[in-house]
Write a protein that holds these residues in place. Sequence first.
Motif, PDB file in Angstrom:
ATOM      1  N   ASP A 109       0.829  -1.212   0.000  1.00  0.00           N
ATOM      2  CA  ASP A 109       0.000   0.000   0.000  1.00  0.00           C
ATOM      3  C   ASP A 109       0.859   1.256   0.000  1.00  0.00           C
ATOM      4  N   HIS A 110       1.896   1.252   0.831  1.00  0.00           N
ATOM      5  CA  HIS A 110       2.759   2.428   0.930  1.00  0.00           C
ATOM      6  C   HIS A 110       3.446   2.711  -0.408  1.00  0.00           C
ATOM      7  N   ALA A 111       3.957   1.677  -1.055  1.00  0.00           N
ATOM      8  CA  ALA A 111       4.644   1.865  -2.333  1.00  0.00           C
ATOM      9  C   ALA A 111       3.672   2.302  -3.426  1.00  0.00           C
ATOM     10  N   LEU A 112       2.472   1.759  -3.394  1.00  0.00           N
ATOM     11  CA  LEU A 112       1.474   2.149  -4.394  1.00  0.00           C
ATOM     12  C   LEU A 112       1.123   3.626  -4.287  1.00  0.00           C
ATOM     13  N   GLY A 113       1.177   4.161  -3.077  1.00  0.00           N
ATOM     14  CA  GLY A 113       0.862   5.569  -2.895  1.00  0.00           C
ATOM     15  C   GLY A 113       1.801   6.485  -3.649  1.00  0.00           C
ATOM     16  N   SER A 114       3.063   6.058  -3.826  1.00  0.00           N
ATOM     17  CA  SER A 114       4.020   6.850  -4.593  1.00  0.00           C
ATOM     18  C   SER A 114       3.851   6.635  -6.092  1.00  0.00           C
ATOM     19  N   ALA A 115       3.586   5.402  -6.488  1.00  0.00           N
ATOM     20  CA  ALA A 115       3.490   5.083  -7.908  1.00  0.00           C
ATOM     21  C   ALA A 115       2.183   5.554  -8.519  1.00  0.00           C
ATOM     22  N   TYR A 116       1.120   5.519  -7.723  1.00  0.00           N
ATOM     23  CA  TYR A 116      -0.214   5.899  -8.202  1.00  0.00           C
ATOM     24  C   TYR A 116      -0.809   6.893  -7.204  1.00  0.00           C
ATOM     25  N   PRO A 117      -0.481   8.177  -7.353  1.00  0.00           N
ATOM     26  CA  PRO A 117      -0.929   9.179  -6.379  1.00  0.00           C
ATOM     27  C   PRO A 117      -2.454   9.257  -6.310  1.00  0.00           C
ATOM     28  N   VAL A 118      -2.932   9.504  -5.123  1.00  0.00           N
ATOM     29  CA  VAL A 118      -4.369   9.640  -4.908  1.00  0.00           C
ATOM     30  C   VAL A 118      -4.817  11.036  -5.335  1.00  0.00           C
ATOM     31  N   GLU A 119      -5.906  11.089  -6.101  1.00  0.00           N
ATOM     32  CA  GLU A 119      -6.455  12.363  -6.556  1.00  0.00           C
ATOM     33  C   GLU A 119      -7.167  13.071  -5.403  1.00  0.00           C
ATOM     34  N   ALA A 120      -7.555  14.314  -5.636  1.00  0.00           N
ATOM     35  CA  ALA A 120      -8.174  15.122  -4.586  1.00  0.00           C
ATOM     36  C   ALA A 120      -9.436  14.482  -4.028  1.00  0.00           C
ATOM     37  N   ASP A 121     -10.148  13.729  -4.868  1.00  0.00           N
ATOM     38  CA  ASP A 121     -11.394  13.101  -4.420  1.00  0.00           C
ATOM     39  C   ASP A 121     -11.181  11.703  -3.846  1.00  0.00           C
ATOM     40  N   GLY A 122      -9.919  11.284  -3.718  1.00  0.00           N
ATOM     41  CA  GLY A 122      -9.626   9.967  -3.153  1.00  0.00           C
ATOM     42  C   GLY A 122      -9.504   8.861  -4.181  1.00  0.00           C
ATOM     43  N   SER A 123      -9.813   9.159  -5.423  1.00  0.00           N
ATOM     44  CA  SER A 123      -9.710   8.151  -6.476  1.00  0.00           C
ATOM     45  C   SER A 123      -8.260   8.060  -6.960  1.00  0.00           C
ATOM     46  N   VAL A 124      -7.997   7.066  -7.812  1.00  0.00           N
ATOM     47  CA  VAL A 124      -6.672   6.876  -8.397  1.00  0.00           C
ATOM     48  C   VAL A 124      -6.828   6.574  -9.871  1.00  0.00           C
ATOM     49  N   LEU A 125      -5.944   7.162 -10.690  1.00  0.00           N
ATOM     50  CA  LEU A 125      -5.900   6.847 -12.116  1.00  0.00           C
ATOM     51  C   LEU A 125      -4.861   5.740 -12.316  1.00  0.00           C
ATOM     52  N   PHE A 126      -5.314   4.622 -12.835  1.00  0.00           N
ATOM     53  CA  PHE A 126      -4.530   3.386 -12.858  1.00  0.00           C
ATOM     54  C   PHE A 126      -4.399   2.877 -14.295  1.00  0.00           C
ATOM     55  N   PRO A 127      -3.296   3.183 -14.984  1.00  0.00           N
ATOM     56  CA  PRO A 127      -3.101   2.636 -16.330  1.00  0.00           C
ATOM     57  C   PRO A 127      -2.927   1.123 -16.265  1.00  0.00           C
ATOM     58  N   PHE A 128      -3.616   0.433 -17.158  1.00  0.00           N
ATOM     59  CA  PHE A 128      -3.577  -1.030 -17.160  1.00  0.00           C
ATOM     60  C   PHE A 128      -3.473  -1.512 -18.608  1.00  0.00           C
ATOM     61  N   ARG A 129      -2.451  -2.307 -18.883  1.00  0.00           N
ATOM     62  CA  ARG A 129      -2.148  -2.740 -20.250  1.00  0.00           C
ATOM     63  C   ARG A 129      -2.684  -4.146 -20.520  1.00  0.00           C
ATOM     64  N   ARG A 130      -3.275  -4.320 -21.690  1.00  0.00           N
ATOM     65  CA  ARG A 130      -3.812  -5.612 -22.096  1.00  0.00           C
ATOM     66  C   ARG A 130      -3.454  -5.884 -23.554  1.00  0.00           C
ATOM     67  N   VAL A 131      -3.185  -7.149 -23.861  1.00  0.00           N
ATOM     68  CA  VAL A 131      -2.881  -7.553 -25.218  1.00  0.00           C
ATOM     69  C   VAL A 131      -4.016  -8.431 -25.738  1.00  0.00           C
ATOM     70  N   PHE A 132      -4.328  -8.294 -27.018  1.00  0.00           N
ATOM     71  CA  PHE A 132      -5.439  -8.986 -27.649  1.00  0.00           C
ATOM     72  C   PHE A 132      -4.971  -9.657 -28.935  1.00  0.00           C
ATOM     73  N   PHE A 133      -5.621 -10.754 -29.283  1.00  0.00           N
ATOM     74  CA  PHE A 133      -5.477 -11.263 -30.652  1.00  0.00           C
ATOM     75  C   PHE A 133      -6.722 -12.008 -31.076  1.00  0.00           C
ATOM     76  N   VAL A 134      -6.991 -11.973 -32.364  1.00  0.00           N
ATOM     77  CA  VAL A 134      -8.073 -12.730 -32.980  1.00  0.00           C
ATOM     78  C   VAL A 134      -7.457 -13.490 -34.150  1.00  0.00           C
ATOM     79  N   LEU A 135      -7.594 -14.803 -34.108  1.00  0.00           N
ATOM     80  CA  LEU A 135      -7.057 -15.682 -35.148  1.00  0.00           C
ATOM     81  C   LEU A 135      -8.199 -16.403 -35.849  1.00  0.00           C
ATOM     82  N   THR A 136      -8.236 -16.305 -37.149  1.00  0.00           N
ATOM     83  CA  THR A 136      -9.191 -17.084 -37.960  1.00  0.00           C
ATOM     84  C   THR A 136      -8.420 -18.203 -38.641  1.00  0.00           C
ATOM     85  N   VAL A 137      -8.816 -19.450 -38.367  1.00  0.00           N
ATOM     86  CA  VAL A 137      -8.060 -20.591 -38.904  1.00  0.00           C
ATOM     87  C   VAL A 137      -8.603 -21.000 -40.274  1.00  0.00           C
TER      88      VAL A 137
END
Length: 259
Positions: free
Chosen positions: A231-259
């Motif tokens: 929790d303590h480390a997350l506070g530095s990496a993802y600062p809390v906004e004025a309203d208590g929320s956090v903006l959290f970038p999250f990466r996802r990879v996708f693929f669609v294969l047609t055989v």
Amino acid sequence: MARVSDWNPDAYARFGDLRLRPALDLLAQVGDLPVGDVVDLGCGNGAAGPTLAERFTGRRLFGIDMSPAMLAAAEKCGCYQKLSEADAAQWQPDSATALIFSNAAMHWLPDHATLFPRLASVLIPGGMLAVQMPRQYGAPSHRFLRDFAAEMFPDRFDLKGWVAPVSPPVEYHRLLSPLGRVTVWETDYVQRLEPADGAHPVRRFTQSTAMRPYLEHLDDEETAAFIKRYDHALGSAYPVEADGSVLFPFRRVFFVLTV
């Protein structure tokens, strides 16, 4: 010492809207299918079930997952013709399959170089393999978990040879392009997490998923120390906004294969 437990559907569903959006983005890239069944592989609590059932009306929809608790939650949506407890790494369809759809599940399985070609091989001609996986492992949210576990509990977490379970997008293109027509892409979602009493909002997000393999090997006192440091480390990496929320970038990879 280890406390192996089943998934918690309620905790997972707490961020259901954020977890569902990638499934919808993946489904938007699934085109016309040949006649055959649809499989929700790693269906979890059935979050994508209603959308899949609506999109593929008239087809049989099967859900596969290893978690009895998640399957019980998925059954409540009433979307699946059948739900089965099975390991996706070993699963084989019983009938002609037109689509294998997997949202946020395959990153738990190893050896993608074998897994995905095997899944593609059980599709009927013209069938599709559609997969979405988190690729967040280099971000602080996930890196802290590895680093702190290895430092605080080296007797249980030897991560020196650790390799990310999800590869860069180009690797999936190279792997899958010989099998058919493939589209691969990656998206960074900027997720707004609501304030969480007594916890950093990012920890609330990861606690039901990425943290599970670590917490299962800790007792209550160790868990408290681990969470406090995280929790303590997350506070530095993802600062809390004025309203208590956090903006959290999250990466996802996708693929669609047609055989």
